[in-house]
Design an enzyme around this catalytic site. Structure first.
Site, short mmCIF file in Angstrom:
data_model
loop_
_atom_site.label_atom_id
_atom_site.label_comp_id
_atom_site.label_asym_id
_atom_site.label_seq_id
_atom_site.Cartn_x
_atom_site.Cartn_y
_atom_site.Cartn_z
N MET A 1 0.86 -1.20 0.00
CA MET A 1 0.00 0.00 0.00
C MET A 1 0.89 1.24 0.00
SD MET A 1 -3.26 -0.71 2.46
CE MET A 1 -2.37 -1.49 3.78
N ALA A 2 0.76 2.01 -1.08
CA ALA A 2 1.55 3.23 -1.21
C ALA A 2 1.24 4.18 -0.06
CB ALA A 2 1.24 3.90 -2.54
N CYS B 1 -3.13 -1.54 -10.13
CA CYS B 1 -3.32 -0.16 -9.69
C CYS B 1 -4.34 0.55 -10.58
CB CYS B 1 -2.00 0.60 -9.68
SG CYS B 1 -2.23 2.30 -9.15
N GLY C 1 -9.15 -8.54 -0.86
CA GLY C 1 -10.28 -7.63 -0.98
C GLY C 1 -11.28 -7.78 0.15
N ASP C 2 -11.37 -6.72 0.96
CA ASP C 2 -12.41 -6.61 1.99
C ASP C 2 -12.24 -7.54 3.18
OD1 ASP C 2 -13.35 -4.78 0.21
OD2 ASP C 2 -15.10 -5.94 -0.43
N GLY D 1 -5.07 -5.48 3.19
CA GLY D 1 -4.64 -4.11 2.94
C GLY D 1 -5.23 -3.15 3.96
#
Ligand SMILES: Cc1cc2nc3c(=O)[nH]c(=O)nc-3n(C[C@H](O)[C@H](O)[C@H](O)COP(=O)(O)O)c2cc1C
Length: 345
Positions: A27-28, A110, A211-212, A234
């Site tokens: 994660m940026a 991305c 995801g989620d 994330g």
């Protein structure tokens, strides 16, 4: 009861992957070295650096190289690169030769405009010949095994994760991570775990579901519904790195672990110290704010505690505030906060 996962073909170059279940997503602006270390402490089996531009690495951008600071890092760590120029992707892979990393991941997920405008990230899901060129360039030049992270497709009319996944498997990826959304969805709606399950069935190599997943229950549900080899977490980890402990408990067949408020404070203090050591006083304190905005959710007085922490960029003061709150066993509550709705806390 342990979770049932699909038996997969583990590349002999990555024997450690057999036991990897919980990964911290790249994660940026979030998954820097101090945060990766903290997540590992609680049970993340592997941490990923923020993505780095292959062109930035190629042209020696100091800021880009700082994103892949893994020297001496303990535990499994992945570096992720993005770009649309196969030559830059090849040269970045070569330049990373001395990096402490266990895998080199390619970003095909991305959704950001500034990345897809140059045909990088998820834009490559709509240009498979270029995607293939890029993968070949990275594989031919990387000193470590290569993996890839994708979305389900560019948009609902061009969902192609199965085709992309098979191609990536053929090209020698050691695993494929799939975020169960299209590029068009960005982060809206729900991740489609049915599509993740479908890719797990379609490939022989490990599929990492993403995801989620925000807690131990959703972690267990994703693995049950998809039989994916491992899960990447994330946003759920931002401000709450201890959630990995609950997920580890699920894998170990143990009762869910509870993290006490005092421990949250002490972990946040460690995070502040780590960021300040890495970035200096002011910048370090500012970076931790992003996390604190999600910590202490649901505790009465949390908003007041955050406000006091945001009021300073001196680490000693932040640590003193957190130490006092930990000793009290709760965020200091005030009348204003007690009347605020739970969601704002
Ligand atoms: C602030 C932020 C930065 C992100 N940066 C990256 C990145 O550098 N590379 C990447 O592959 N994904 C990146 N992602 C996507 C996440 O890795 C992940 O795929 C996505 O958030 C879905 O998983 P989650 O629901 O667990 O958050 C980023 C997401 C967020 C919220």
């Amino acid at each position: 009861m342990t979770l049932d996962r699909k038996p997969v073909r583990i590349d002999p170059r990555t024997p450690w992957l057999a036991d990897v279940r919980r990964m911290l997503s790249p994660m940026a602006g979030v998954t820097d070295r101090p945060f990766r270390d903290i997540c590992r402490r609680f049970g993340a089996d592997m941490g990923f650096c923020e993505f780095a531009s292959a062109s930035g690495l190629t042209y020696g951008g100091e800021a880009t190289w700082r994103l892949v600071d893994t020297d001496g890092e303990q535990g499994l760590v992945g570096v992720q690169i993005f770009g649309s120029n196969p030559e830059h992707m090849a040269s970045a892979s070569r330049l990373l030769v001395d990096k402490r990393m266990d895998v080199l991941d390619i970003n095909f997920g991305c959704p950001a405009k500034k990345v897809v405008r140059k045909c990088g990230g998820s834009a490559l899901l709509a240009d498979l010949p270029l995607l293939e060129q890029i993968v070949r360039a990275v594989v031919a030049n990387s000193c470590v095994p290569v993996s890839a992270k994708i979305r389900t497709g560019w948009d609902e009319d061009s969902v192609n994760y199965r085709e992309v996944g098979r191609l990536l498997q053929e090209l020698g990826m050691v695993w494929v991570t799939i975020h169960g959304r299209t590029r068009a969805q960005k982060f809206s709606g729900q991740a489609d775990w049915g599509r993740i399950a479908d890719l797990v069935e379609a490939l022989d190599i490990p599929v990492i579901g993403n995801g989620d997943v925000t807690d131990a229950e959703s972690y267990r549900d994703l693995v049950r519904q998809t039989r994916c080899h491992a899960v990447m977490i994330g946003r759920g980890a931002i401000g709450t790195p201890w959630l990995f402990a609950g997920m580890r408990a699920v894998d170990d067949g143990q009762p869910p672990s509870q993290v006490e408020f005092a421990e949250m404070c002490s972990v946040t203090c460690d995070h502040i110290r780590g960021e300040v050591a890495a970035r200096g006083e002011q910048q370090g304190c500012l970076v931790v704010r992003k996390h604190i905005s999600r910590t202490f959710r649901g505790y009465p007085g949390a908003a007041s505690l955050r406000r006091r922490l945001y009021a300073t960029v001196e680490s000693a003061e932040m640590i003193a505030i957190l130490t006092a709150a930990a000793a009290a066993g709760r965020p200091e509550s005030d009348a204003e906060n007690l009347t605020q709705p739970e969601a704002n806390r």
